[in-house]
Design an enzyme around this catalytic site. Structure first.
Site, PDB file in Angstrom:
ATOM      1  N   ARG A  27      52.542  41.977  43.577  1.00 18.34           N
ATOM      2  CA  ARG A  27      52.453  40.794  42.743  1.00 18.34           C
ATOM      3  C   ARG A  27      53.231  41.037  41.456  1.00 18.34           C
ATOM      4  O   ARG A  27      52.992  42.027  40.757  1.00 18.34           O
ATOM      5  CB  ARG A  27      50.971  40.561  42.435  1.00 18.34           C
ATOM      6  CG  ARG A  27      50.586  39.141  42.146  1.00 18.34           C
ATOM      7  CD  ARG A  27      49.092  39.002  42.107  1.00 18.34           C
ATOM      8  NE  ARG A  27      48.476  39.895  41.115  1.00 18.34           N
ATOM      9  CZ  ARG A  27      47.246  39.734  40.639  1.00 18.34           C
ATOM     10  NH1 ARG A  27      46.495  38.730  41.063  1.00 18.34           N
ATOM     11  NH2 ARG A  27      46.736  40.566  39.761  1.00 18.34           N
ATOM     12  N   TYR A  86      41.531  37.972  29.106  1.00 25.53           N
ATOM     13  CA  TYR A  86      42.302  39.224  29.014  1.00 25.53           C
ATOM     14  C   TYR A  86      43.578  39.174  29.844  1.00 25.53           C
ATOM     15  O   TYR A  86      44.320  40.136  29.878  1.00 25.53           O
ATOM     16  CB  TYR A  86      41.451  40.431  29.430  1.00 25.53           C
ATOM     17  CG  TYR A  86      40.778  40.329  30.777  1.00 25.53           C
ATOM     18  CD1 TYR A  86      41.481  40.560  31.947  1.00 25.53           C
ATOM     19  CD2 TYR A  86      39.428  40.011  30.869  1.00 25.53           C
ATOM     20  CE1 TYR A  86      40.858  40.462  33.174  1.00 25.53           C
ATOM     21  CE2 TYR A  86      38.793  39.919  32.078  1.00 25.53           C
ATOM     22  CZ  TYR A  86      39.502  40.151  33.243  1.00 25.53           C
ATOM     23  OH  TYR A  86      38.886  40.039  34.458  1.00 25.53           O
ATOM     24  N   LYS A  87      43.828  38.034  30.518  1.00 24.35           N
ATOM     25  CA  LYS A  87      45.061  37.901  31.282  1.00 24.35           C
ATOM     26  C   LYS A  87      46.127  37.295  30.368  1.00 24.35           C
ATOM     27  O   LYS A  87      46.588  37.958  29.459  1.00 24.35           O
ATOM     28  CB  LYS A  87      44.771  37.098  32.548  1.00 24.35           C
ATOM     29  CG  LYS A  87      43.845  37.902  33.485  1.00 24.35           C
ATOM     30  CD  LYS A  87      43.343  37.167  34.695  1.00 24.35           C
ATOM     31  CE  LYS A  87      42.518  38.139  35.552  1.00 24.35           C
ATOM     32  NZ  LYS A  87      41.749  37.454  36.604  1.00 24.35           N
ATOM     33  N   ASP A 118      37.953  27.749  38.586  1.00 15.87           N
ATOM     34  CA  ASP A 118      38.200  29.058  37.993  1.00 15.87           C
ATOM     35  C   ASP A 118      39.639  29.039  37.477  1.00 15.87           C
ATOM     36  O   ASP A 118      40.582  28.888  38.268  1.00 15.87           O
ATOM     37  CB  ASP A 118      37.982  30.182  39.010  1.00 15.87           C
ATOM     38  CG  ASP A 118      38.024  31.558  38.345  1.00 15.87           C
ATOM     39  OD1 ASP A 118      38.806  31.732  37.387  1.00 15.87           O
ATOM     40  OD2 ASP A 118      37.279  32.454  38.791  1.00 15.87           O
ATOM     41  N   PHE A 125      39.077  34.407  44.606  1.00 16.86           N
ATOM     42  CA  PHE A 125      38.934  35.768  44.096  1.00 16.86           C
ATOM     43  C   PHE A 125      37.576  36.335  44.549  1.00 16.86           C
ATOM     44  O   PHE A 125      36.581  35.615  44.571  1.00 16.86           O
ATOM     45  CB  PHE A 125      39.023  35.711  42.562  1.00 16.86           C
ATOM     46  CG  PHE A 125      39.158  37.047  41.909  1.00 16.86           C
ATOM     47  CD1 PHE A 125      40.371  37.713  41.902  1.00 16.86           C
ATOM     48  CD2 PHE A 125      38.069  37.636  41.295  1.00 16.86           C
ATOM     49  CE1 PHE A 125      40.499  38.955  41.282  1.00 16.86           C
ATOM     50  CE2 PHE A 125      38.187  38.869  40.672  1.00 16.86           C
ATOM     51  CZ  PHE A 125      39.399  39.535  40.670  1.00 16.86           C
TER      52      PHE A 125
HETATM   53  C1  LIG Z   1      40.536  38.071  37.097  1.00 13.48           C
HETATM   54  C2  LIG Z   1      39.635  37.090  37.750  1.00 13.48           C
HETATM   55  C3  LIG Z   1      38.242  37.170  37.593  1.00 13.48           C
HETATM   56  C4  LIG Z   1      37.641  38.338  36.860  1.00 13.48           C
HETATM   57  O1  LIG Z   1      36.296  38.201  36.559  1.00 13.48           O
HETATM   58  P1  LIG Z   1      35.624  39.263  35.594  1.00 13.48           P
HETATM   59  O2  LIG Z   1      34.226  38.876  35.516  1.00 13.48           O
HETATM   60  O3  LIG Z   1      36.365  39.204  34.294  1.00 13.48           O
HETATM   61  O4  LIG Z   1      35.823  40.616  36.194  1.00 13.48           O
HETATM   62  C5  LIG Z   1      37.470  36.174  38.148  1.00 13.48           C
HETATM   63  N1  LIG Z   1      38.026  35.161  38.852  1.00 13.48           N
HETATM   64  C6  LIG Z   1      39.363  35.078  39.034  1.00 13.48           C
HETATM   65  C7  LIG Z   1      39.949  33.944  39.809  1.00 13.48           C
HETATM   66  C8  LIG Z   1      40.197  36.044  38.507  1.00 13.48           C
HETATM   67  O5  LIG Z   1      41.515  35.980  38.688  1.00 13.48           O
END
Ligand SMILES: *Cc1c(COP(=O)(O)O)cnc(C)c1O
Length: 420
Positions: free
Chosen positions: A393, A240-241, A215, A138
Site C-alpha cells: 500500500r 493519527y493518519k 468509519d 477494517f
Molecule cells: C486505522 C483504522 C482504525 C484504527 O482503530 P484504532 O482504534 O485507532 O486502532 C479503525 N478503523 C479503520 C477503518 C481504520 O483504518
C-alpha cells in the site's frame, strides 16, 4: 527514466501545497528517503514538538489542576472544553459538520463500539435486530460488530465486497430492509482505497428506515466530507493518519444533532454526566454530544492533534484533495509503466474520483513475495506498508509527500520486483 524524473520535478514545482512539507520534522528520520505510509501514521509537525513542550511547561506545569476550568489567563479555555472544541474544529476543517456534533475521545475502536451500541439499542427498541456491514471493512470494526452481536442477539448481515474495490450502492440497497437497525462501512476502504458513494449509500440506508455509521479513518484530512449535507447519522475516525496526531492519538466521533438525547452510548462515565462535579447518585446523560465522553479525556494527546488540524485549516481540504488525486494518479501512471509489465496488479480503482488517498499494488504474477519485499524496502529507507495477502500500500499524505518521493519509492519497488 529521465522523463519520469522531469515530470515529478515539474509536479513538485507546480504544487501549491509544497511549502507545507517543510513544516514537518523530516530530519527526525534521516534513514527514510521515501515515506509512503502517511495514511497509517502521519509525520510529526515541528509545531507539534513546540506545542507539547509549551503545554508541559506552561499549561500542565503552570496551571496544574486549575487547567481543567477556563480562566482569564488562558485564551484556549479549560481542558474540559477541549473534547468538544477540537471536535468542532475537525468538523469544520474536514467533516462538513456544524458545531456541537463532534467530540474527541478514546480510540476509534472504542468510539465505534459506543456508537454501534447506541444505534443497536435504538433499533432494538423499534423491532430492528440486524446490522449490515461488509467483509472488506477494517478488522477492528468487524470484531466490534461480532462482539455486539453476541452480546445483544442481533444478526450481522455481511455484504461480500471485492477486495480490489469496495462497497457499492447496489449492494447496500439489496441488503438493507425493515429489520435493519444500522448499516456501517468505511468511506475509503483501507485495502484498495476505494471511495464509497457516501451520500448515495446514506440515502439508501435511510430509505430502509435505518441509521448509518461511517468509519472515516482513511478519509478525514484527505477526502472532503459533508456529513451534515449528506444526512449522516454517526461517524468515527482516527486522528493519527492524515491528521498527523501521533501514535495512539485520540479519535473523533460525530453524532448528528437530531439524535441527541435519543441515542445513548453504553459506557456511562462521570465525564459524560450532565453535571460531572455534582458527584450525584444516578447517571444523567449530558445533553448533546458530550454524552459520548466517558472518563477523563486524553488532553495531552490532543496537543499534537490541534497542531495537525491547524495545518489542515491553513491548507484547506479542497486543495489537499486536489493534490491527493494528482499524487495517486502519478503513482498509478508509474505503476502501469514500471510494475505492471512485470506482472504486478493494481488493486485500487483507476478512476481518481472513486479513489481515496492511497494506491495498492499486488504481487499478481510477478513471482515476488511482497511481504519480504516490504521488509527490504524498509531496510533501504523506502517505507510503504504491506497488507495481507499480497498488497503493498502506497499511502500518499498530501501535506507531507512530494512527487519526487513517490517516484523514488516506486523505482525502488521496481528494482526489487525485477530481481525477484
Ligand atoms: C486505522 C483504522 C482504525 C484504527 O482503530 P484504532 O482504534 O485507532 O486502532 C479503525 N478503523 C479503520 C477503518 C481504520 O483504518
Amino acid at each position: 527514466m529521465a522523463h519520469w524524473a522531469a515530470r515529478a520535478a515539474a509536479l513538485d514545482a507546480a504544487d501549491p501545497l509544497a511549502g507545507h512539507r517543510d513544516e514537518f520534522l523530516l530530519q527526525a528520520a534521516p534513514a527514510v528517503s521515501a515515506y509512503l505510509d502517511g495514511n497509517s501514521l502521519g509525520r510529526p509537525l515541528r509545531a507539534t514538538a513546540a506545542a507539547v513542550d509549551a503545554f508541559v511547561h506552561h499549561e500542565w506545569g503552570g496551571r496544574l489542576i486549575q487547567g481543567w476550568s477556563g480562566d482569564a489567563h488562558v485564551p484556549d479555555g479549560g481542558w474540559m472544553d477541549w473534547p468538544l472544541d477540537l471536535g468542532d474544529r475537525i468538523g469544520r476543517a474536514a467533516l462538513g459538520a456544524g458545531p456541537g456534533q463532534s467530540v474527541v475521545a478514546d480510540s476509534t475502536t472504542v468510539l465505534f463500539y459506543k456508537l454501534v451500541r447506541a444505534a443497536v439499542g435504538h433499533g432494538l427498541a423499534r423491532g430492528r435486530d440486524e446490522v449490515v456491514a461488509d467483509t472488506g471493512n477494517f478488522p477492528t470494526d468487524r470484531f466490534v460488530l461480532e462482539g455486539v452481536a453476541a452480546e445483544h442477539g442481533v444478526t450481522l448481515r455481511w455484504i461480500e465486497t471485492d477486495p480490489a474495490a469496495g462497497i457499492t450502492l447496489e449492494q447496500v440497497r439489496a441488503a438493507v430492509g425493515p429489520r435493519t437497525a444500522l448499516a456501517t462501512f468505511s468511506h475509503v476502504a483501507y485495502r484498495s482505497g476505494h471511495l464509497a458513494d457516501a451520500p448515495g449509500i446514506t440515502g439508501a440506508v435511510h430509505d430502509a428506515g435505518a441509521l448509518v455509521l461511517w468509519d472515516l479513518s482513511h478519509s478525514v484530512g484527505s477526502v472532503p466530507l459533508e456529513l451534515d449535507a449528506w444526512g449522516v447519522d454517526l461517524a468515527v475516525g482516527c486522528t493519527y493518519k492524515y491528521l498527523n496526531g501521533g501514535p495512539g492519538a485520540p479519535a473523533f466521533a460525530y453524532l448528528a444533532a437530531r439524535h441527541h438525547g435519543l441515542l445513548r452510548q453504553p459506557v456511562q462515565g462521570w465525564m459524560g454526566h450532565a453535571d460531572p462535579f455534582a458527584m450525584g447518585s444516578g447517571y444523567e446523560p449530558a445533553p448533546g454530544v458530550r454524552q459520548l465522553v466517558s472518563g477523563t479525556p486524553p488532553i495531552l494527546a490532543m496537543v499534537p492533534v490541534r497542531a495537525g488540524v491547524e495545518q489542515l485549516e491553513r491548507a484547506g481540504i479542497d486543495a489537499v484533495r486536489a493534490k491527493s488525486v494528482l499524487l495517486t494518479g502519478f503513482a498509478l501512471d508509474l505503476a502501469d509503466a514500471l510494475l505492471v509489465p512485470h506482472g504486478v496488479h493494481v488493486l485500487s480503482p483507476r478512476d481518481g474520483a472513486r479513489r481515496g488517498g492511497h494506491l495498492t499494488v499486488g504481487a499478481g504474477t510477478s513471482g515476488a513475495d511482497f511481504a519480504d519485499l516490504t521488509r527490504r524496502l524498509w531496510a533501504g529507507g523506502v517505507v510503504p506498508d504491506f497488507r495481507t495477502p499480497d498488497g503493498i500500500r502506497l499511502g500518499l499524505a498530501p501535506l507531507s509527500t512530494s512527487f519526487v518521493e513517490v517516484l523514488e519509492g516506486i523505482v525502488a519497488l521496481e528494482r526489487l520486483v525485477r530481481s525477484a
